[in-house]
Motif scaffolding. Structure first.
Motif, mmCIF file in Angstrom:
data_model
loop_
_atom_site.group_PDB
_atom_site.id
_atom_site.type_symbol
_atom_site.label_atom_id
_atom_site.label_comp_id
_atom_site.label_asym_id
_atom_site.label_seq_id
_atom_site.Cartn_x
_atom_site.Cartn_y
_atom_site.Cartn_z
ATOM 1 N N UNK A 62 -1.771 28.882 -4.664
ATOM 2 C CA UNK A 62 -1.535 28.967 -6.109
ATOM 3 C C UNK A 62 -0.792 30.256 -6.466
ATOM 4 N N UNK A 63 -1.210 31.361 -5.858
ATOM 5 C CA UNK A 63 -0.544 32.636 -6.117
ATOM 6 C C UNK A 63 0.913 32.592 -5.673
ATOM 7 N N UNK A 64 1.152 31.982 -4.521
ATOM 8 C CA UNK A 64 2.519 31.884 -4.008
ATOM 9 C C UNK A 64 3.386 31.019 -4.922
ATOM 10 N N UNK A 65 2.865 29.890 -5.354
ATOM 11 C CA UNK A 65 3.623 28.986 -6.235
ATOM 12 C C UNK A 65 3.958 29.679 -7.551
ATOM 13 N N UNK A 66 2.983 30.372 -8.120
ATOM 14 C CA UNK A 66 3.233 31.098 -9.373
ATOM 15 C C UNK A 66 4.312 32.159 -9.168
ATOM 16 N N UNK A 69 7.731 30.446 -9.004
ATOM 17 C CA UNK A 69 8.143 29.979 -10.336
ATOM 18 C C UNK A 69 8.644 31.128 -11.204
ATOM 19 N N UNK A 70 7.984 32.265 -11.123
ATOM 20 C CA UNK A 70 8.362 33.409 -11.953
ATOM 21 C C UNK A 70 9.396 34.304 -11.277
ATOM 22 N N UNK A 71 9.806 33.932 -10.057
ATOM 23 C CA UNK A 71 10.818 34.656 -9.291
ATOM 24 C C UNK A 71 10.369 36.057 -8.892
ATOM 25 N N UNK A 72 9.062 36.292 -8.863
ATOM 26 C CA UNK A 72 8.552 37.554 -8.324
ATOM 27 C C UNK A 72 8.463 37.484 -6.803
ATOM 28 N N UNK A 73 8.583 36.271 -6.267
ATOM 29 C CA UNK A 73 8.635 36.052 -4.823
ATOM 30 C C UNK A 73 9.951 35.364 -4.505
ATOM 31 N N UNK A 74 10.619 35.838 -3.491
ATOM 32 C CA UNK A 74 11.895 35.253 -3.094
ATOM 33 C C UNK A 74 11.723 33.794 -2.705
ATOM 34 N N UNK A 107 7.098 27.652 15.082
ATOM 35 C CA UNK A 107 6.775 28.060 16.453
ATOM 36 C C UNK A 107 6.384 29.533 16.531
ATOM 37 N N UNK A 108 6.723 30.288 15.479
ATOM 38 C CA UNK A 108 6.326 31.694 15.403
ATOM 39 C C UNK A 108 6.234 32.076 13.929
ATOM 40 N N UNK A 109 6.036 33.347 13.648
ATOM 41 C CA UNK A 109 5.802 33.795 12.271
ATOM 42 C C UNK A 109 7.030 34.431 11.626
ATOM 43 N N UNK A 110 8.175 34.379 12.284
ATOM 44 C CA UNK A 110 9.343 35.110 11.788
ATOM 45 C C UNK A 110 9.840 34.598 10.433
ATOM 46 N N UNK A 111 9.644 33.307 10.141
ATOM 47 C CA UNK A 111 10.134 32.736 8.886
ATOM 48 C C UNK A 111 9.006 32.458 7.890
ATOM 49 N N UNK A 112 7.837 32.996 8.164
ATOM 50 C CA UNK A 112 6.676 32.727 7.318
ATOM 51 C C UNK A 112 6.371 33.914 6.407
ATOM 52 N N UNK A 120 -1.752 40.680 -1.704
ATOM 53 C CA UNK A 120 -0.299 40.861 -1.739
ATOM 54 C C UNK A 120 0.391 39.812 -0.879
ATOM 55 N N UNK A 121 1.628 39.480 -1.258
ATOM 56 C CA UNK A 121 2.441 38.526 -0.512
ATOM 57 C C UNK A 121 3.710 39.227 -0.061
ATOM 58 N N UNK A 122 3.990 39.148 1.226
ATOM 59 C CA UNK A 122 5.160 39.812 1.799
ATOM 60 C C UNK A 122 6.175 38.774 2.256
ATOM 61 N N UNK A 123 7.436 39.165 2.226
ATOM 62 C CA UNK A 123 8.524 38.280 2.632
ATOM 63 C C UNK A 123 8.467 38.014 4.132
ATOM 64 N N UNK A 124 9.150 36.965 4.593
ATOM 65 C CA UNK A 124 9.155 36.649 6.032
ATOM 66 C C UNK A 124 9.570 37.839 6.891
#
Length: 217
Positions: A62-66, A69-74, A107-112, A120-124
């Motif tokens: 839910x936090x990621x989707x929000x 939507x608000x463009x605070x996450x790439x 297959x790994x975490x590089x794109x996650x 907090x949410x961090x970019x891939x």
């Protein structure tokens, strides 16, 4: 008279209490009971931990989707498919156009993305101490979500200790469903949560929705 009373007291003292054999038998019975009950307690505790983990995964989604939507996450760059406006599709004939279950497992975490314990949410390209988030989008080629031409966002949430490199989908081509609760402690090869949602900004466009669905009649 006093001598007889003394003998009686000494006799009672010798016969009172537990003998060593009786104590050992009691300990043996207690050990057997604990051995039979402990597996149930362990599985019960592990199941509660896994249920709490899934609950936290839902909050992370839910936090990621929000944030998207608000463009605070790439926005995710991984696309499930690039749809053509002229292509006629249906859910039955083009399942991969609609369901995140059709997306390949990482297959790994590089794109996650990373969802950490502090919320907090961090970019891939990050390292997570709680969850990894796989995000893919279903988008018509050339569409702009900021102009009402939205897309469908698919999300998978994996635990930080997931077995990357040997992950499996929640369902296979035969319809078999994998559960995240295997063995009480959870299946580290499957996502904790898998879901899709609509991402649209501005005034939603009916024609754009029709394009994504393969046409409206």
């Amino acid at each position: 008279m006093k001598l007889q009373q003394l003998r009686k007291i000494l006799t009672q003292s010798d016969e009172s209490g537990f003998t060593i054999i009786e104590s050992l038998v009691a300990l043996l019975v207690a050990a057997i009971l604990l051995a039979s009950v402990s597996p149930v307690l362990v599985i019960s505790t592990a199941t509660r931990v896994q249920a709490r983990r899934v609950e936290l995964a839902a909050q992370a989604a839910k936090t990621f989707i929000d944030g998207v939507r608000t463009k605070t996450i790439t926005e995710p760059t991984e696309a499930l498919t690039a749809l053509s406006v002229s292509t006629t599709r249906t859910v039955s004939s083009s399942t991969s156009d609609y369901l995140v279950s059709s997306a390949a497992v990482p297959t790994d975490t590089t794109k996650l993305y990373c969802f950490n314990k502090d919320g907090s949410i961090a970019a891939p390209g990050c390292t997570s101490n709680l969850f990894y988030i796989q995000a893919v989008k279903l988008q018509v080629s050339g569409s702009d979500p900021d102009k009402g031409q939205g897309y469908r966002l698919g999300i998978r949430i994996y635990r930080s200790d997931a077995q990357f490199g040997s992950l499996i989908k929640t369902s296979d081509s035969n319809g078999s469903v994998q559960t995240a609760f295997t063995g009480g402690v959870g299946n580290r090869r499957t996502p904790l949560l898998e879901m899709t949602t609509e991402i649209t900004r501005g005034l939603p466009s009916y024609s754009a929705l029709c394009d994504r669905l393969g046409g409206c009649k």
